[in-house]
Design an enzyme around this catalytic site. Sequence first.
Site, short mmCIF file in Angstrom:
data_model
loop_
_atom_site.label_atom_id
_atom_site.label_comp_id
_atom_site.label_asym_id
_atom_site.label_seq_id
_atom_site.Cartn_x
_atom_site.Cartn_y
_atom_site.Cartn_z
N THR A 94 37.55 47.34 36.74
CA THR A 94 38.96 47.52 36.36
C THR A 94 39.14 47.73 34.86
OG1 THR A 94 39.68 46.19 38.21
CG2 THR A 94 41.21 46.31 36.39
N THR A 170 35.15 42.26 37.55
CA THR A 170 35.18 40.80 37.58
C THR A 170 34.48 40.18 38.80
OG1 THR A 170 37.37 40.95 38.59
CG2 THR A 170 37.29 40.55 36.23
N ASP A 171 34.37 40.94 39.91
CA ASP A 171 33.87 40.32 41.15
C ASP A 171 32.51 39.65 40.99
OD1 ASP A 171 36.15 41.34 42.20
OD2 ASP A 171 35.21 42.29 43.93
N1 ASP Z 1 36.27 44.87 42.34
C1 ASP Z 1 36.34 45.10 40.95
C2 ASP Z 1 34.97 44.87 40.33
O1 ASP Z 1 34.51 43.78 40.31
C3 ASP Z 1 37.36 44.24 40.32
C4 ASP Z 1 37.38 44.34 38.82
O2 ASP Z 1 36.96 45.30 38.23
O3 ASP Z 1 37.83 43.43 38.18
O4 ASP Z 1 34.39 45.79 39.86
#
Ligand code: ASP
Length: 435
Positions: A94, A170-171
């Site tokens: 993200t 973040t995941d």
């Molecule tokens: N699903 C995404 C990832 O972890 C969420 C994010 O970017 O925060 O890449």
Amino acid sequence: MNLKEFLKKHNLEEGQLVKVKSKGREFIGNIIPNSNENTLALKLGSGYNVGITIDEKISIEKLEGSKKVSKGKSTKIEKTPALPKITILHTGGTIASRVDYKTGGVIASFTAEDLIAMIPEITKIANIDSQFVSNIMSEDMNLGHYGLMLKGIKKAVESGTDGIIIGHGTDTLGYSAAALSFAVEKSPVPIIIVGAQRSSDRGSSDAGMNLICAAEFITKTDFGGIGVCLHTSSADSSCSILPGPKTRKMHTTRRDAFKAINDTPIATIDYKTKEIKYLQKNYSKKEPELIIKNKFDEKVGILKTYPGINLKQLIFFKKEKYSGLIIEGTGLGHTPIFENDAFVKGIKELIDSGIVVGITSQCIFGRVNPSVYTNLRKVSATGAIYCEDMIAETAYIKLSWLLGNYSTEKAKKMLSENLRGEITKISKYEENFVE
Ligand code: ASP
């Protein structure tokens, strides 16, 4: 069919607004650049990204109102010789993508120019340099991506950088933080992993503030380890620098989703005053040299126990010739016992075949303790290693790294030793941890 062939077949380009149907679900969004050639990545209207596996069953329809992919506004970068240099490694997620409403294009912010256009204030803190590592949703990462990040770190240090920011989805950010914490034994510069829960095209985005706080911290600190920088609370008042191997994503959407587990943040950065407050004293300090041990054993797994678990799930790891397994037990580290101790015997069978087995807890907070109940003692007697107050994901990464770089005997011994702050003597617990 790979992504390139798929786009060609349907006469589609990056930026196109499309409706996609896959596995009974429907998505409407703009196609965004993606380095994973088996996945179509879309930026949804909500600001979230979604990755859809390309297979025969996927159907796609072009919609009106498409946006052209733009490289974004190109800002000429004026370097200020007196300022330190920060290198940003982009891995995706993200934090790296946004819809630019000014130009109407879908862009990935991968260059220093893109980033400076997004947060011009950062040029007052440091001279920014940037390196592309990958463009991937972090849920799609594998152990190989840690090698790519480590290569980027080495290159940045060799270029004379004063600090490194790694932009990351973040995941699985917590897994990467643990992986780099073990792999980077010593570092002459701080390495801070930064994620964002909301992309920069949303009013509530945390991307800019997280990056600025990380940059402020880097330019002022003597920290030389791996830290994670995101919002401390849901307010825009401060960010925390969390310890790499003790950090976990604890909420699906909140901007303060990342918390130090059984530990405290290393420091906080006040966004307004830029004041840095250290909450820990014995953090890793900068060292003269960069020392990296970059191997990870891919034959390590995690198994969560639960009421109704099938013994075959445990034996799978022996059948598939794994070298390590972390069991995420319940409570103090319990696993089921089963009739005639069948589950315990299963664990023993794994260990006797040479697999290193570690035990952690699904409780997340607190530590495992093999000596309280009879059932625990039975499992402990098999030779399973109790991982103290380590996060299960960290124990998994640690075991993979240990088996990649050391003999099995050494790995067994080191699993329950504290190497990088992943085990704390006293597990700290914040009562008001979630507001
Ligand atoms: N699903 C995404 C990832 O972890 C969420 C994010 O970017 O925060 O890449």
